[in-house]
Design a protein around this motif. Structure first.
Motif, PDB file in Angstrom:
ATOM      1  N   ILE A  21       0.675  -1.065   0.031  1.00 13.70           N
ATOM      2  CA  ILE A  21       0.005   0.004  -0.260  1.00 13.70           C
ATOM      3  C   ILE A  21       0.695   1.087   0.300  1.00 13.70           C
ATOM      4  CG2 ILE A  21      -1.553   1.248   1.510  1.00 13.70           C
ATOM      5  CD1 ILE A  21      -3.070  -1.533   0.339  1.00 13.70           C
ATOM      6  N   ASP A 187       2.434   6.508  -3.709  1.00 13.11           N
ATOM      7  CA  ASP A 187       1.839   5.109  -3.234  1.00 13.11           C
ATOM      8  C   ASP A 187       0.797   5.011  -3.360  1.00 13.11           C
ATOM      9  OD1 ASP A 187       5.142   4.888  -3.261  1.00 13.11           O
ATOM     10  OD2 ASP A 187       4.924   4.727  -0.732  1.00 13.11           O
ATOM     11  N   SER A 191      -1.164   1.922  -5.471  1.00 14.76           N
ATOM     12  CA  SER A 191      -2.280   0.765  -4.966  1.00 14.76           C
ATOM     13  C   SER A 191      -3.239  -0.079  -5.737  1.00 14.76           C
ATOM     14  CB  SER A 191      -1.928   0.622  -3.604  1.00 14.76           C
ATOM     15  OG  SER A 191      -3.359   1.892  -3.389  1.00 14.76           O
TER      16      SER A 191
END
Length: 261
Positions: A21, A187, A191
């Motif tokens: 994640i 990020d 994800s």
């Protein structure tokens, strides 16, 4: 869930990194912000209090800097109408709402059912102060990532939607930069479990601000700053949140076309 301690949150953020994640650099920059106020936002309902198998965690960060004084009534009306729209939606049981403001040390509340979300009034929404946009955005996202990971670890499917509504560029952040926000945003978007959006009130080059923070242009709305504009913004946000929360909507499509019907 009870309010976690810093050690627990750091561990949960480590789990989020292990599951792809966030990256380790994002974990580290989020840990910089952790204090008792942020920990309050990492809390949420226990699993047995959640009525849905798939959850949409909605984080709303509202500007309460001194420049918002002229639209206090519109913000109050708009936010309360947003809550009512989520309550009236078919997906109401899947929504858990956390509410933050730029100059409040602690959130209005952590993740609650929308029927229990706090409606604003002249006492709870009282603008004053600067615009620590970067710091509060990282804190808001940190709380969402933490609670979302706790739910995932318990087997719940989660998608997250975070929206900031502001009338100014950053002024007053002490811990984080636009680059930090961009690192974290990359990020979370990679994800495919997060949608990140910004509403900019007034003509202040918000698409450039959002770009520096890693928020794609398709999820940026530049609007006027009159009371009617502000009320309309909250209406658009509620519609967009409801649309993006639907399981059939591809996360990338929701991200790139957040404000597009």
């Amino acid at each position: 869930m009870s309010k976690p301690d810093i050690g627990t949150v750091k561990s949960v953020l480590g789990d989020a990194a292990d599951h792809g994640i966030i990256s380790l650099p994002s974990r580290d920059l989020m840990c910089v912000s952790l204090d008792d106020n942020v920990l309050m936002g990492c809390d949420g309902l226990d699993l047995d209090e959640i009525d849905a198998t798939e959850v949409a965690l909605v984080s709303l960060l509202i500007d309460d800097s001194s420049s918002m004084w002229d639209v206090v009534g519109a913000v109050i009306d708009g936010q309360n109408a947003l809550i009512e729209a989520l309550v009236d939606s078919k997906q109401k049981d899947s929504f858990l709402l956390g509410m933050w403001a730029l100059n409040r040390d602690n959130p209005y509340h952590s993740y609650l059912k929308v029927v229990d979300a706090e409606k604003l009034d002249n006492k709870s929404y009282h603008p004053g102060g600067c615009t620590p946009l970067y710091d509060k955005w990282v804190e808001t996202l940190s709380a969402n990532v933490t609670y979302a990971q706790q739910l995932r670890d318990s087997g719940t499917t989660v998608r997250s939607i975070a929206v900031v509504i502001t009338d100014g560029q950053d002024y007053g952040s002490r811990q984080h930069t636009a680059a930090d926000c961009a690192t974290l945003a990359k990020d979370l978007l990679d994800s495919e479990t997060f949608v990140l959006a910004m509403v900019g009130l007034g003509n202040h080059g918000f698409k450039d601000v959002a770009k520096d923070m890693g928020i794609p242009a398709g999820a940026v709305l530049e609007a006027g700053d009159t009371p009617s504009d502000v009320r309309r913004v909250f209406q658009l946000v509620s519609q967009s949140v409801i649309r993006a929360s639907q399981a059939k909507v591809n996360p990338k499509s929701a991200q790139n076309n957040f404000f597009t019907p």
